[in-house]
Design a protein around this motif. Structure first.
Motif, PDB file in Angstrom:
ATOM      1  N   LEU A  40      -7.172  10.172  -3.965  1.00 38.72           N
ATOM      2  CA  LEU A  40      -8.350   9.818  -4.754  1.00 38.72           C
ATOM      3  C   LEU A  40      -7.991   9.629  -6.227  1.00 38.72           C
ATOM      4  O   LEU A  40      -8.342   8.608  -6.833  1.00 38.72           O
ATOM      5  CB  LEU A  40      -9.444  10.880  -4.605  1.00 38.72           C
ATOM      6  N   VAL A  41      -7.286  10.591  -6.819  1.00 42.65           N
ATOM      7  CA  VAL A  41      -6.955  10.444  -8.241  1.00 42.65           C
ATOM      8  C   VAL A  41      -5.944   9.328  -8.462  1.00 42.65           C
ATOM      9  O   VAL A  41      -5.953   8.696  -9.516  1.00 42.65           O
ATOM     10  CB  VAL A  41      -6.487  11.779  -8.887  1.00 42.65           C
ATOM     11  N   THR A  42      -5.101   9.051  -7.462  1.00 43.37           N
ATOM     12  CA  THR A  42      -4.188   7.913  -7.562  1.00 43.37           C
ATOM     13  C   THR A  42      -4.986   6.612  -7.558  1.00 43.37           C
ATOM     14  O   THR A  42      -4.709   5.691  -8.335  1.00 43.37           O
ATOM     15  CB  THR A  42      -3.172   7.925  -6.399  1.00 43.37           C
ATOM     16  N   TRP A  43      -6.002   6.529  -6.696  1.00 45.32           N
ATOM     17  CA  TRP A  43      -6.881   5.358  -6.646  1.00 45.32           C
ATOM     18  C   TRP A  43      -7.569   5.166  -7.988  1.00 45.32           C
ATOM     19  O   TRP A  43      -7.618   4.056  -8.537  1.00 45.32           O
ATOM     20  CB  TRP A  43      -7.885   5.539  -5.517  1.00 45.32           C
ATOM     21  N   TRP A  44      -8.119   6.256  -8.534  1.00 51.14           N
ATOM     22  CA  TRP A  44      -8.773   6.154  -9.835  1.00 51.14           C
ATOM     23  C   TRP A  44      -7.798   5.670 -10.903  1.00 51.14           C
ATOM     24  O   TRP A  44      -8.133   4.831 -11.732  1.00 51.14           O
ATOM     25  CB  TRP A  44      -9.360   7.501 -10.247  1.00 51.14           C
ATOM     26  N   CYS A  45      -6.604   6.222 -10.872  1.00 51.48           N
ATOM     27  CA  CYS A  45      -5.590   5.838 -11.857  1.00 51.48           C
ATOM     28  C   CYS A  45      -5.232   4.357 -11.703  1.00 51.48           C
ATOM     29  O   CYS A  45      -5.060   3.649 -12.695  1.00 51.48           O
ATOM     30  CB  CYS A  45      -4.358   6.726 -11.672  1.00 51.48           C
ATOM     31  N   SER A  46      -5.129   3.884 -10.459  1.00 52.33           N
ATOM     32  CA  SER A  46      -4.851   2.460 -10.206  1.00 52.33           C
ATOM     33  C   SER A  46      -5.983   1.585 -10.734  1.00 52.33           C
ATOM     34  O   SER A  46      -5.742   0.480 -11.229  1.00 52.33           O
ATOM     35  CB  SER A  46      -4.675   2.201  -8.708  1.00 52.33           C
ATOM     36  N   ASN A  47      -7.210   2.059 -10.626  1.00 56.72           N
ATOM     37  CA  ASN A  47      -8.368   1.285 -11.079  1.00 56.72           C
ATOM     38  C   ASN A  47      -8.586   1.362 -12.586  1.00 56.72           C
ATOM     39  O   ASN A  47      -9.342   0.558 -13.137  1.00 56.72           O
ATOM     40  CB  ASN A  47      -9.639   1.759 -10.379  1.00 56.72           C
ATOM     41  N   SER A 102      -8.923  -8.768 -17.447  1.00 60.62           N
ATOM     42  CA  SER A 102      -9.124  -9.737 -16.378  1.00 60.62           C
ATOM     43  C   SER A 102      -8.883  -9.067 -15.021  1.00 60.62           C
ATOM     44  O   SER A 102      -7.962  -8.281 -14.853  1.00 60.62           O
ATOM     45  CB  SER A 102      -8.139 -10.897 -16.555  1.00 60.62           C
ATOM     46  N   VAL A 103      -9.725  -9.389 -14.058  1.00 62.23           N
ATOM     47  CA  VAL A 103      -9.634  -8.795 -12.733  1.00 62.23           C
ATOM     48  C   VAL A 103      -9.146  -9.832 -11.716  1.00 62.23           C
ATOM     49  O   VAL A 103      -9.286  -9.659 -10.525  1.00 62.23           O
ATOM     50  CB  VAL A 103     -10.993  -8.211 -12.285  1.00 62.23           C
ATOM     51  N   ASP A 104      -8.546 -10.917 -12.189  1.00 57.36           N
ATOM     52  CA  ASP A 104      -8.147 -11.989 -11.285  1.00 57.36           C
ATOM     53  C   ASP A 104      -6.827 -11.718 -10.576  1.00 57.36           C
ATOM     54  O   ASP A 104      -6.402 -12.487  -9.727  1.00 57.36           O
ATOM     55  CB  ASP A 104      -8.084 -13.324 -12.034  1.00 57.36           C
ATOM     56  N   GLN A 105      -6.185 -10.620 -10.898  1.00 52.79           N
ATOM     57  CA  GLN A 105      -4.903 -10.291 -10.290  1.00 52.79           C
ATOM     58  C   GLN A 105      -5.127  -9.364  -9.090  1.00 52.79           C
ATOM     59  O   GLN A 105      -5.867  -8.381  -9.181  1.00 52.79           O
ATOM     60  CB  GLN A 105      -4.014  -9.614 -11.335  1.00 52.79           C
ATOM     61  N   ALA A 106      -4.484  -9.665  -7.977  1.00 51.90           N
ATOM     62  CA  ALA A 106      -4.613  -8.831  -6.776  1.00 51.90           C
ATOM     63  C   ALA A 106      -3.910  -7.491  -7.015  1.00 51.90           C
ATOM     64  O   ALA A 106      -2.883  -7.428  -7.685  1.00 51.90           O
ATOM     65  CB  ALA A 106      -3.986  -9.535  -5.583  1.00 51.90           C
ATOM     66  N   PRO A 107      -4.468  -6.395  -6.468  1.00 51.13           N
ATOM     67  CA  PRO A 107      -3.824  -5.097  -6.627  1.00 51.13           C
ATOM     68  C   PRO A 107      -2.486  -5.053  -5.889  1.00 51.13           C
ATOM     69  O   PRO A 107      -2.254  -5.793  -4.938  1.00 51.13           O
ATOM     70  CB  PRO A 107      -4.830  -4.118  -6.016  1.00 51.13           C
ATOM     71  N   GLU A 108      -1.615  -4.175  -6.353  1.00 49.96           N
ATOM     72  CA  GLU A 108      -0.316  -3.995  -5.715  1.00 49.96           C
ATOM     73  C   GLU A 108      -0.501  -3.513  -4.282  1.00 49.96           C
ATOM     74  O   GLU A 108      -1.495  -2.865  -3.959  1.00 49.96           O
ATOM     75  CB  GLU A 108       0.501  -2.950  -6.480  1.00 49.96           C
ATOM     76  N   ASP A 109       0.489  -3.812  -3.441  1.00 53.00           N
ATOM     77  CA  ASP A 109       0.445  -3.386  -2.037  1.00 53.00           C
ATOM     78  C   ASP A 109       0.284  -1.882  -1.907  1.00 53.00           C
ATOM     79  O   ASP A 109      -0.468  -1.402  -1.056  1.00 53.00           O
ATOM     80  CB  ASP A 109       1.699  -3.841  -1.292  1.00 53.00           C
ATOM     81  N   ARG A 110       0.989  -1.116  -2.740  1.00 55.05           N
ATOM     82  CA  ARG A 110       0.905   0.341  -2.628  1.00 55.05           C
ATOM     83  C   ARG A 110      -0.497   0.845  -2.965  1.00 55.05           C
ATOM     84  O   ARG A 110      -0.955   1.838  -2.413  1.00 55.05           O
ATOM     85  CB  ARG A 110       1.963   1.033  -3.489  1.00 55.05           C
TER      86      ARG A 110
END
Length: 150
Positions: free
Chosen positions: A119-126, A135-143
């Motif tokens: 969960l905190v990793t997800w938050w950190c990624s976001n 800009s949010v036009d870039q796809a998130p990393e696979d990990r």
């Protein structure tokens, strides 16, 4: 927000001292709550549950560290507080890469710990998208995608 005493802990690996802030009272006035569930509340900061030792770079759960003692910053300079306690650095949040390293290292050994780490990793990624000028036009990393699915 009313600060509580600083709690002094020792790294489970090398015994380096670190400081954990505490609160006597806080509130959520002015808080931002994001759609992923993260809450940024300036008057209710929370210390991280997992951190990295400044002495040996070991990532560890704060709850696994030995509590050495505590002191209030309200105490006067003339008090008998150990100077090493006052000089101890505050624990810090991990970076996104460090959270992924913690997951990969098996620090999520229980279901609850793994869920917290993910969960905190997800938050950190976001976090990179929370600024409205980003800009949010870039796809998130696979990990990041794999972590969200897990």
């Amino acid at each position: 927000m009313i600060p509580g005493p600083d709690i002094i802990i020792a790294c489970p690996n090398c015994d380096a001292l670190a400081k954990v802030f505490s609160l006597t009272s806080g509130n959520t006035f002015g808080a931002s709550i994001w759609t992923d569930g993260k809450m940024d509340a300036p008057m209710l900061p929370r210390p991280p549950a997992i951190t990295k030792c400044h002495g040996c770079d070991t990532i560890y759960w704060v709850a696994d560290a030995k509590q050495i003692g505590e002191y209030s910053f309200w105490e006067s300079e003339e008090s008998s507080v150990d100077p090493a306690w006052k000089d101890a650095p505050e624990i810090e949040q991990l970076t996104e890469d460090e959270y992924f390293h913690a997951i990969d290292s098996g620090l999520g050994e229980t279901t609850e710990k793994e869920q917290h780490l993910r969960l905190v990793t997800w938050w950190c990624s976001n976090d990179r998208y929370r600024d409205s000028s980003t800009s949010v036009d870039q796809a998130p990393e696979d990990r990041c995608v794999e972590n969200m699915h897990r």
